[in-house]
Design a protein around this motif. Sequence first.
Motif, PDB file in Angstrom:
ATOM      1  N   GLN A 126       0.739  -1.031  -0.057  1.00  0.00           N
ATOM      2  CA  GLN A 126       0.006   0.006  -0.033  1.00  0.00           C
ATOM      3  C   GLN A 126       0.807   1.270  -0.086  1.00  0.00           C
ATOM      4  O   GLN A 126       2.054   0.998   0.695  1.00  0.00           O
ATOM      5  CB  GLN A 126      -0.912   0.055   1.078  1.00  0.00           C
TER       6      GLN A 126
ATOM      7  N   TYR B  26       0.370   5.511   1.119  1.00  0.00           N
ATOM      8  CA  TYR B  26       0.007   6.434   1.619  1.00  0.00           C
ATOM      9  C   TYR B  26       0.619   7.704   1.699  1.00  0.00           C
ATOM     10  O   TYR B  26       1.700   7.896   1.396  1.00  0.00           O
ATOM     11  CB  TYR B  26      -0.131   5.892   3.342  1.00  0.00           C
TER      12      TYR B  26
ATOM     13  N   GLN C 208       0.773  11.300   3.902  1.00  0.00           N
ATOM     14  CA  GLN C 208       0.636  12.115   4.917  1.00  0.00           C
ATOM     15  C   GLN C 208       0.871  13.525   4.964  1.00  0.00           C
ATOM     16  O   GLN C 208       2.149  13.937   4.588  1.00  0.00           O
ATOM     17  CB  GLN C 208       1.327  11.415   6.179  1.00  0.00           C
TER      18      GLN C 208
ATOM     19  N   GLY D 171       0.450  17.115  10.781  1.00  0.00           N
ATOM     20  CA  GLY D 171      -0.504  17.306  11.787  1.00  0.00           C
ATOM     21  C   GLY D 171      -1.821  16.269  11.446  1.00  0.00           C
ATOM     22  O   GLY D 171      -2.688  16.283  12.051  1.00  0.00           O
ATOM     23  N   GLU D 172      -1.461  15.488  10.384  1.00  0.00           N
ATOM     24  CA  GLU D 172      -2.532  14.434  10.102  1.00  0.00           C
ATOM     25  C   GLU D 172      -1.953  13.037  10.164  1.00  0.00           C
ATOM     26  O   GLU D 172      -0.793  12.623  10.113  1.00  0.00           O
ATOM     27  CB  GLU D 172      -3.262  14.874   8.709  1.00  0.00           C
ATOM     28  N   GLY D 173      -3.025  12.159   9.971  1.00  0.00           N
ATOM     29  CA  GLY D 173      -2.526  10.525   9.809  1.00  0.00           C
ATOM     30  C   GLY D 173      -2.490  10.238   8.300  1.00  0.00           C
ATOM     31  O   GLY D 173      -2.830  11.069   7.323  1.00  0.00           O
ATOM     32  N   PRO D 174      -1.667   9.264   8.282  1.00  0.00           N
ATOM     33  CA  PRO D 174      -1.528   8.774   6.728  1.00  0.00           C
ATOM     34  C   PRO D 174      -2.837   8.303   6.077  1.00  0.00           C
ATOM     35  O   PRO D 174      -3.724   7.987   6.778  1.00  0.00           O
ATOM     36  CB  PRO D 174      -0.767   7.447   6.728  1.00  0.00           C
TER      37      PRO D 174
ATOM     38  N   LEU E  60      -4.643   6.485   2.995  1.00  0.00           N
ATOM     39  CA  LEU E  60      -4.257   5.549   1.696  1.00  0.00           C
ATOM     40  C   LEU E  60      -4.390   6.086   0.332  1.00  0.00           C
ATOM     41  O   LEU E  60      -5.612   6.678   0.240  1.00  0.00           O
ATOM     42  CB  LEU E  60      -5.211   4.330   1.939  1.00  0.00           C
TER      43      LEU E  60
ATOM     44  N   LEU F 185       4.414  13.630   2.845  1.00  0.00           N
ATOM     45  CA  LEU F 185       5.388  12.388   3.274  1.00  0.00           C
ATOM     46  C   LEU F 185       4.651  11.016   2.581  1.00  0.00           C
ATOM     47  O   LEU F 185       3.291  10.915   2.815  1.00  0.00           O
ATOM     48  CB  LEU F 185       5.376  12.058   4.852  1.00  0.00           C
TER      49      LEU F 185
ATOM     50  N   LEU G  88       4.417   7.324   2.093  1.00  0.00           N
ATOM     51  CA  LEU G  88       4.756   6.035   3.089  1.00  0.00           C
ATOM     52  C   LEU G  88       4.322   4.742   2.134  1.00  0.00           C
ATOM     53  O   LEU G  88       3.174   4.603   1.574  1.00  0.00           O
ATOM     54  CB  LEU G  88       4.261   5.811   3.982  1.00  0.00           C
TER      55      LEU G  88
ATOM     56  N   PHE H  68       6.037  -0.912   7.370  1.00  0.00           N
ATOM     57  CA  PHE H  68       6.229   0.535   6.868  1.00  0.00           C
ATOM     58  C   PHE H  68       7.613   0.955   6.557  1.00  0.00           C
ATOM     59  O   PHE H  68       8.513   0.583   7.398  1.00  0.00           O
ATOM     60  CB  PHE H  68       5.585   1.463   7.856  1.00  0.00           C
ATOM     61  N   GLY H  69       7.694   1.568   5.415  1.00  0.00           N
ATOM     62  CA  GLY H  69       8.926   2.282   5.060  1.00  0.00           C
ATOM     63  C   GLY H  69       9.016   3.541   5.933  1.00  0.00           C
ATOM     64  O   GLY H  69       8.012   3.817   6.356  1.00  0.00           O
ATOM     65  N   LYS H  70      10.121   4.277   5.999  1.00  0.00           N
ATOM     66  CA  LYS H  70      10.556   5.617   6.711  1.00  0.00           C
ATOM     67  C   LYS H  70       9.743   6.695   6.014  1.00  0.00           C
ATOM     68  O   LYS H  70       9.796   7.540   6.455  1.00  0.00           O
ATOM     69  CB  LYS H  70      11.717   5.540   6.895  1.00  0.00           C
TER      70      LYS H  70
END
Lengths: 114, 111
Positions: free
Chosen positions: B33, B35, B37, B40-43, B45, B86, B88, B101-103
């Motif tokens: 998958q 994502y 990001q 201030g928010e979540g990832p 999809l 970002l 991911l 997860f990758g960085k």
Amino acid sequence: DAGITQSPRHKVTETGTPVTLRCHQTENHRYMYWYRQDPGHGLRLIHYSYGVKDTDKGEVSDGYSVSRSKTEDFLLTLESATSSQTSVYFCAISQREVGNSPLHFGNGTRLTVT
Amino acid sequence: TQLLEQSPQFLSIQEGENLTVYCNSSSVFSSLQWYRQEPGEGPVLLVTVVTGGEVKKLKRLTFQFGDARKDSSLHITAAQPGDTGLYLCAGHRNRDDKIIFGKGTRLHILP
């Protein structure tokens, strides 16, 4: 957007104090997860739940405990906060088991342990 | 050991340029998958790929899953400032039923 609310959004606490973070979902998803996100490490799984009162450890579970007494709520507790637990914590939910369903994330809790 | 390597870590380019980011591993994944990001928010999809060699398109974003299901790429055509964020990748590894997860790749599109 999936209905996931994390509280608080920000918290500053002192070393040695207990801290509880809350994740509340309105999607009735079975699976819930707690991750921490740190520079240089990415997202790492702390604990997860596959149903009410069913939880298991992730890769970085030391110093954390969780509870899930209702489908909609998943609590993460730091029994005695340490500076290494300063991080951004994300709750995620999924409809089916991991790999068969995408993760929906909350907007995170920024925790600072002084 | 980082099981999912993302490259580059940082990328800053001008609006209108094309770019590709990579997600590589020595492990085989049953699905992968991507994502995005924002601060201030979540990832959130973007896409899931499950078949080796699969290509999926989402407007100006093209995702590819490697034939051996060990790697993936994200190509953005004519990048726009709204693509900043970002990115991911996350792979589901069958043998131990884990999501890795990758960085991340931090992308900045300059107007």
